[in-house]
Design an enzyme around this catalytic site. Structure first.
Site, mmCIF file in Angstrom:
data_model
loop_
_atom_site.group_PDB
_atom_site.id
_atom_site.type_symbol
_atom_site.label_atom_id
_atom_site.label_comp_id
_atom_site.label_asym_id
_atom_site.label_seq_id
_atom_site.Cartn_x
_atom_site.Cartn_y
_atom_site.Cartn_z
ATOM 1 N N ASP A 7 0.778 -1.382 -0.011
ATOM 2 C CA ASP A 7 0.081 0.048 0.076
ATOM 3 C C ASP A 7 0.924 0.875 0.321
ATOM 4 O OD1 ASP A 7 0.996 0.392 2.386
ATOM 5 O OD2 ASP A 7 -0.898 0.143 3.420
ATOM 6 N N CYS A 64 2.614 -3.195 3.904
ATOM 7 C CA CYS A 64 2.081 -2.059 4.435
ATOM 8 C C CYS A 64 3.092 -1.557 5.527
ATOM 9 C CB CYS A 64 0.620 -2.674 4.330
ATOM 10 S SG CYS A 64 0.658 -3.296 6.438
ATOM 11 N N THR A 66 2.736 -1.272 9.119
ATOM 12 C CA THR A 66 3.201 -1.933 10.165
ATOM 13 C C THR A 66 3.427 -3.908 9.685
ATOM 14 O OG1 THR A 66 1.125 -2.570 10.475
ATOM 15 C CG2 THR A 66 2.244 -0.605 11.898
ATOM 16 N N HIS A 97 9.480 -24.386 9.208
ATOM 17 C CA HIS A 97 8.757 -24.953 9.994
ATOM 18 C C HIS A 97 7.093 -24.436 8.983
ATOM 19 C CE1 HIS A 97 11.172 -25.918 13.733
ATOM 20 N NE2 HIS A 97 11.003 -25.878 12.761
ATOM 21 N N HIS A 132 6.499 -30.886 10.863
ATOM 22 C CA HIS A 132 5.436 -29.894 10.370
ATOM 23 C C HIS A 132 5.382 -30.056 9.009
ATOM 24 C CE1 HIS A 132 9.271 -28.275 13.041
ATOM 25 N NE2 HIS A 132 10.235 -28.668 12.099
HETATM 26 C C1 RB5 Z 1 -1.770 2.912 6.475
HETATM 27 O O1 RB5 Z 1 -2.013 3.988 7.018
HETATM 28 C C2 RB5 Z 1 -1.142 1.465 7.123
HETATM 29 O O2 RB5 Z 1 -2.908 2.006 8.361
HETATM 30 C C3 RB5 Z 1 -0.904 0.290 6.772
HETATM 31 O O3 RB5 Z 1 -0.259 0.661 6.099
HETATM 32 C C4 RB5 Z 1 -1.185 -0.765 8.072
HETATM 33 O O4 RB5 Z 1 0.275 -0.163 8.643
HETATM 34 C C5 RB5 Z 1 -1.920 -1.327 8.355
HETATM 35 O O5 RB5 Z 1 -1.748 -2.284 8.845
#
Ligand code: RB5
Length: 146
Positions: A7, A64, A66, A97, A132
């Protein structure tokens, strides 16, 4: 073949990883945000995972902010085992695994150098099988029961 997607929050890291893939002659299909403009990570995960479930790619890299949201969404797709990794131990053992087929990372969490090491580890480690395999089959069974 691998698929790589992000994203907007993972866009810059996706660009760095793509340069790394190119310099290592690793073939890839790019999906998701193509210019850093805001987009929704669940739709990116869905689009990228379809490349794997259709057989066009055997592994994926998703980014993304996080790494959490995109991994949650990817794991809703039948046949996808997405692993959010922050170090090479995780990237290695999720292949050994869990037979993970998608590596997820956070563009706001990890730098490009570390991310590329995770990619290399993930792509070069084979599933160990044995006991596994039974556990991976149990994951698939849960999926099939839904
Ligand atoms: C986008 O702002 C953010 O929420 C997305 O990239 C991600 O971290 C969501 O888990």
């Amino acid at each position: 073949m691998i698929v790589i997607a992000s994203d907007h929050a993972g866009y810059q890291l996706k660009r760095e990883i793509i340069e790394h893939l190119k310099s290592n002659n690793i073939e890839f299909i790019e999906k998701g945000c193509m210019n850093g403009e805001s987009c929704d990570y669940p739709l990116v995960a869905k689009e990228a995972c379809a490349v794997i479930t259709s057989g066009q790619a055997d592994k994926g890299i998703l980014v993304c902010g996080t790494g959490i949201g995109i991994s949650m969404a990817a794991n809703k797709v039948k046949g996808i085992r997405a692993a959010l990794c922050t170090d090479t131990y995780m990237a290695r053992y999720t292949r050994l695994h869990n037979d993970a087929n998608v590596l997820c990372m956070g563009g706001r969490v990890i730098g490009p150098g570390a991310a590329c090491e995770l990619v290399d580890t993930f792509l070069s480690t084979e599933f160990e099988g044995g006991r596994h395999q039974r556990r991976v089959d149990e994951i698939t069974q849960i999926e099939n029961e839904q």
